[in-house]
Motif scaffolding. Structure first.
Motif, PDB file in Angstrom:
ATOM      1  N   ALA A 282       6.869 -15.070 -10.672  1.00 49.84           N
ATOM      2  CA  ALA A 282       5.827 -14.986  -9.643  1.00 49.84           C
ATOM      3  C   ALA A 282       4.468 -14.593 -10.232  1.00 49.84           C
ATOM      4  CB  ALA A 282       6.234 -13.986  -8.565  1.00 49.84           C
ATOM      5  N   LEU A 283       4.470 -13.655 -11.158  1.00 55.75           N
ATOM      6  CA  LEU A 283       3.219 -13.204 -11.747  1.00 55.75           C
ATOM      7  C   LEU A 283       2.743 -14.125 -12.874  1.00 55.75           C
ATOM      8  CD1 LEU A 283       3.751  -9.346 -11.896  1.00 55.75           C
ATOM      9  CD2 LEU A 283       2.474 -10.654 -10.227  1.00 55.75           C
TER      10      LEU A 283
ATOM     11  N   LEU B 144      -3.477  -6.537 -18.904  1.00 54.30           N
ATOM     12  CA  LEU B 144      -3.098  -5.156 -18.584  1.00 54.30           C
ATOM     13  C   LEU B 144      -3.055  -4.924 -17.077  1.00 54.30           C
ATOM     14  CD1 LEU B 144      -5.083  -3.280 -21.339  1.00 54.30           C
ATOM     15  CD2 LEU B 144      -2.646  -3.752 -21.259  1.00 54.30           C
ATOM     16  N   LYS B 145      -3.955  -5.559 -16.360  1.00 55.15           N
ATOM     17  CA  LYS B 145      -3.973  -5.425 -14.898  1.00 55.15           C
ATOM     18  C   LYS B 145      -2.680  -5.970 -14.294  1.00 55.15           C
ATOM     19  CE  LYS B 145      -6.867  -6.663 -10.973  1.00 55.15           C
ATOM     20  NZ  LYS B 145      -8.057  -7.395 -10.548  1.00 55.15           N
ATOM     21  N   LYS B 146      -2.228  -7.104 -14.799  1.00 51.80           N
ATOM     22  CA  LYS B 146      -1.000  -7.707 -14.292  1.00 51.80           C
ATOM     23  C   LYS B 146       0.226  -6.886 -14.684  1.00 51.80           C
ATOM     24  CE  LYS B 146      -0.883 -12.161 -14.598  1.00 51.80           C
ATOM     25  NZ  LYS B 146      -0.625 -13.542 -15.021  1.00 51.80           N
ATOM     26  N   ARG B 147       0.199  -6.296 -15.901  1.00 52.06           N
ATOM     27  CA  ARG B 147       1.319  -5.446 -16.316  1.00 52.06           C
ATOM     28  C   ARG B 147       1.415  -4.198 -15.456  1.00 52.06           C
ATOM     29  NH1 ARG B 147       0.795  -4.611 -22.480  1.00 52.06           N
ATOM     30  NH2 ARG B 147      -0.934  -6.041 -22.449  1.00 52.06           N
ATOM     31  N   ARG B 148       0.263  -3.652 -15.051  1.00 52.51           N
ATOM     32  CA  ARG B 148       0.267  -2.481 -14.173  1.00 52.51           C
ATOM     33  C   ARG B 148       0.870  -2.840 -12.818  1.00 52.51           C
ATOM     34  NH1 ARG B 148      -4.977   0.960 -12.073  1.00 52.51           N
ATOM     35  NH2 ARG B 148      -3.797   2.683 -11.233  1.00 52.51           N
ATOM     36  N   LEU B 149       0.493  -3.994 -12.288  1.00 50.46           N
ATOM     37  CA  LEU B 149       1.047  -4.462 -11.021  1.00 50.46           C
ATOM     38  C   LEU B 149       2.546  -4.687 -11.145  1.00 50.46           C
ATOM     39  CD1 LEU B 149       0.802  -5.523  -8.126  1.00 50.46           C
ATOM     40  CD2 LEU B 149       0.163  -7.744  -9.092  1.00 50.46           C
ATOM     41  N   TRP B 150       2.994  -5.274 -12.249  1.00 49.44           N
ATOM     42  CA  TRP B 150       4.405  -5.521 -12.492  1.00 49.44           C
ATOM     43  C   TRP B 150       5.186  -4.203 -12.464  1.00 49.44           C
ATOM     44  CZ3 TRP B 150       7.913  -4.723 -16.670  1.00 49.44           C
ATOM     45  CH2 TRP B 150       9.019  -5.573 -16.707  1.00 49.44           C
ATOM     46  N   GLY B 151       4.672  -3.203 -13.160  1.00 47.80           N
ATOM     47  CA  GLY B 151       5.317  -1.887 -13.171  1.00 47.80           C
ATOM     48  C   GLY B 151       5.301  -1.224 -11.807  1.00 47.80           C
ATOM     49  N   ASP B 152       4.205  -1.374 -11.073  1.00 44.35           N
ATOM     50  CA  ASP B 152       4.111  -0.801  -9.729  1.00 44.35           C
ATOM     51  C   ASP B 152       5.130  -1.438  -8.786  1.00 44.35           C
ATOM     52  OD1 ASP B 152       2.074   0.872 -10.494  1.00 44.35           O
ATOM     53  OD2 ASP B 152       0.475  -0.309  -9.554  1.00 44.35           O
TER      54      ASP B 152
ATOM     55  N   LYS C 135      13.088  -8.256 -11.982  1.00 42.95           N
ATOM     56  CA  LYS C 135      12.185  -8.434 -13.124  1.00 42.95           C
ATOM     57  C   LYS C 135      12.026  -9.908 -13.467  1.00 42.95           C
ATOM     58  CE  LYS C 135      12.932  -3.989 -15.352  1.00 42.95           C
ATOM     59  NZ  LYS C 135      13.480  -3.306 -16.538  1.00 42.95           N
ATOM     60  N   ALA C 136      13.113 -10.653 -13.458  1.00 47.17           N
ATOM     61  CA  ALA C 136      13.047 -12.089 -13.758  1.00 47.17           C
ATOM     62  C   ALA C 136      12.210 -12.814 -12.712  1.00 47.17           C
ATOM     63  CB  ALA C 136      14.446 -12.674 -13.826  1.00 47.17           C
TER      64      ALA C 136
END
Length: 128
Positions: free
Chosen positions: A123-124, A35-43, A117-118
């Protein structure tokens, strides 16, 4: 750890065949992010949209570009603010800047949101 992260951890334990793996290995096996990584992705996606002009009126002055001719990596570095209170570290602009400045030039100069996004997935994907 946030409540939602605890719920996700508990749900991941219920998947048959993956009981012997750690939480991070289960996520990797299923192709999911924490979830932490998904939040960063969205940010980072929201920051890309602000910087590319998608939110002209509401995003004006949100980020400050770092004025330097010696930038390594991407050419769109952002200035990091310094704050005394710990509360500031949770603000969108503070959370995003350090990670944005570490992105490669190809990601920052991406022609479209789909390309970004790709690149973010790649990267993440290396981070846990």
């Amino acid at each position: 750890m946030e409540l939602l992260e605890q719920v996700q951890r508990r749900a991941m334990k219920m998947i048959r065949g993956l009981e012997h793996l750690s939480y991070e290995d289960r996520l990797r096996e299923l192709g999911l992010f924490s979830l932490k990584k998904r939040r960063l992705w969205g940010d980072l996606i929201a920051a890309f949209q602000y910087l590319k002009g998608a939110y002209k009126k509401s995003g004006e002055g949100l980020f400050t570009r770092a004025c330097s001719d010696r930038t390594r990596g991407n050419g769109l570095k952002l200035k990091e603010g310094r704050f005394r209170l710990d509360i500031w570290k949770n603000f969108f602009t503070v959370r995003v800047v350090r990670h944005w400045n570490r992105l490669p030039r190809e990601a920052v100069d991406a022609p479209s949101l789909e390309v970004l996004k790709a690149m973010l997935d790649g990267a993440l994907g290396n981070l846990v």
